[in-house]
Design a protein around this motif. Structure first.
Motif, PDB file in Angstrom:
ATOM      1  N   PRO A  63       1.386  11.276   0.548  1.00 46.46           N
ATOM      2  CA  PRO A  63       0.397   9.903   0.916  1.00 46.46           C
ATOM      3  C   PRO A  63      -0.759  10.243   1.286  1.00 46.46           C
ATOM      4  N   THR A  64      -1.758   9.648   0.578  1.00 51.54           N
ATOM      5  CA  THR A  64      -3.149   9.597   0.927  1.00 51.54           C
ATOM      6  C   THR A  64      -3.708   8.611   2.290  1.00 51.54           C
ATOM      7  N   VAL A  65      -4.142   8.958   3.090  1.00 52.83           N
ATOM      8  CA  VAL A  65      -4.812   8.037   4.014  1.00 52.83           C
ATOM      9  C   VAL A  65      -6.339   8.243   4.213  1.00 52.83           C
ATOM     10  N   VAL A  66      -7.033   7.274   4.110  1.00 50.94           N
ATOM     11  CA  VAL A  66      -8.742   7.389   4.237  1.00 50.94           C
ATOM     12  C   VAL A  66      -9.118   6.720   5.407  1.00 50.94           C
ATOM     13  N   VAL A  72     -13.050  10.314   5.989  1.00 55.70           N
ATOM     14  CA  VAL A  72     -12.102  11.559   6.188  1.00 55.70           C
ATOM     15  C   VAL A  72     -11.126  11.217   5.210  1.00 55.70           C
ATOM     16  N   TRP A  73     -10.614  12.047   4.490  1.00 50.06           N
ATOM     17  CA  TRP A  73      -9.324  11.863   3.434  1.00 50.06           C
ATOM     18  C   TRP A  73      -8.294  12.742   3.952  1.00 50.06           C
ATOM     19  N   TYR A  74      -6.968  11.956   4.211  1.00 47.79           N
ATOM     20  CA  TYR A  74      -5.948  12.977   4.549  1.00 47.79           C
ATOM     21  C   TYR A  74      -4.934  12.933   3.339  1.00 47.79           C
ATOM     22  N   GLY A  75      -4.167  13.921   3.309  1.00 49.20           N
ATOM     23  CA  GLY A  75      -3.018  14.008   2.107  1.00 49.20           C
ATOM     24  C   GLY A  75      -1.891  14.623   2.846  1.00 49.20           C
ATOM     25  N   GLY A  76      -0.731  14.129   2.003  1.00 49.48           N
ATOM     26  CA  GLY A  76       0.499  14.637   2.575  1.00 49.48           C
ATOM     27  C   GLY A  76       0.817  14.269   4.088  1.00 49.48           C
ATOM     28  N   ASP A  81       2.867  12.732  11.497  1.00 53.71           N
ATOM     29  CA  ASP A  81       1.598  13.314  11.935  1.00 53.71           C
ATOM     30  C   ASP A  81       0.719  11.839  12.625  1.00 53.71           C
ATOM     31  N   VAL A  82       1.033  10.898  12.362  1.00 51.80           N
ATOM     32  CA  VAL A  82       0.483   9.701  12.893  1.00 51.80           C
ATOM     33  C   VAL A  82      -0.035   9.698  14.222  1.00 51.80           C
ATOM     34  N   LYS A  97      -7.884  18.943  11.158  1.00 48.49           N
ATOM     35  CA  LYS A  97      -8.062  19.576   9.850  1.00 48.49           C
ATOM     36  C   LYS A  97      -6.989  20.092   8.803  1.00 48.49           C
ATOM     37  N   ARG A  98      -5.655  20.362   9.537  1.00 53.20           N
ATOM     38  CA  ARG A  98      -4.479  20.910   8.489  1.00 53.20           C
ATOM     39  C   ARG A  98      -4.130  19.572   7.519  1.00 53.20           C
ATOM     40  N   LEU A  99      -4.617  18.431   7.620  1.00 51.35           N
ATOM     41  CA  LEU A  99      -4.117  17.442   7.043  1.00 51.35           C
ATOM     42  C   LEU A  99      -5.414  17.090   5.997  1.00 51.35           C
ATOM     43  N   ARG A 100      -6.531  17.538   6.189  1.00 52.71           N
ATOM     44  CA  ARG A 100      -7.776  16.853   5.486  1.00 52.71           C
ATOM     45  C   ARG A 100      -7.902  17.234   4.148  1.00 52.71           C
TER      46      ARG A 100
END
Lengths: 102, 102
Positions: A63-66, A72-76, A81-82, A97-100
């Motif tokens: 899932p993508t969260v912007v 900043v775009w996050y993936g997975g 993680d929230v 960083k690890r989700l970016r």
């Protein structure tokens, strides 16, 4: 009302087994719920908003969260993680960083 | 890729006659098409992105278009307003006052 952060969660859903995958299929619904829950728990309704979206593109990394205005775009992203996104990024200003992905 | 602007168009659709109205019912689909067309016409795919969303709240003022990273909210947007939003705001940096709701 001037929001401090506006989070967009891709909710696009493709059928199971679809070769492109989808954020919805990868659990975006639970991520949306976790973000909404965190806003409620921390009483941040006036400062942080979450909105579901149609496809934003990086389907294979969902899932993508912007996060805006940061861009900043996050993936997975997973529900677990929230809290870290809130603590590290939204409160302390340092993207996770690890989700970016962008 | 770092976007210059990311536009979010509420596409939420309620049945005709619903007391809360909806952006979809007020023509958000055509607004989305007009924005996508303007991006294509001006060759701005690397700089401006448009994404459809679920409900963002100000249903009675729809169609709602939110521009980030600016944090500018527009209401009652019509396809004919889109070129002005591009010229005045996205290119020249000055939000279109008459459409602004936040």
């Amino acid at each position: 009302m001037k929001l401090k952060h506006h989070l967009f969660v891709c909710m696009n859903q493709r059928p199971p087994g679809h070769p492109r995958g989808s954020c919805g299929g990868a659990g975006a619904g639970s991520v949306y719920e976790a973000i909404a829950g965190e806003i409620e728990k921390r009483g941040l309704f006036e400062q942080i908003m979450v909105t579901g979206t149609f496809c934003m593109g990086p389907c294979d990394k969902g899932p993508t969260v912007v996060v805006y205005p940061d861009g900043v775009w996050y993936g997975g992203v997973k529900p677990k993680d929230v809290a870290e996104i809130f603590d590290t990024h939204l409160v302390s200003g340092e993207p996770v960083k690890r989700l970016r992905i962008m």
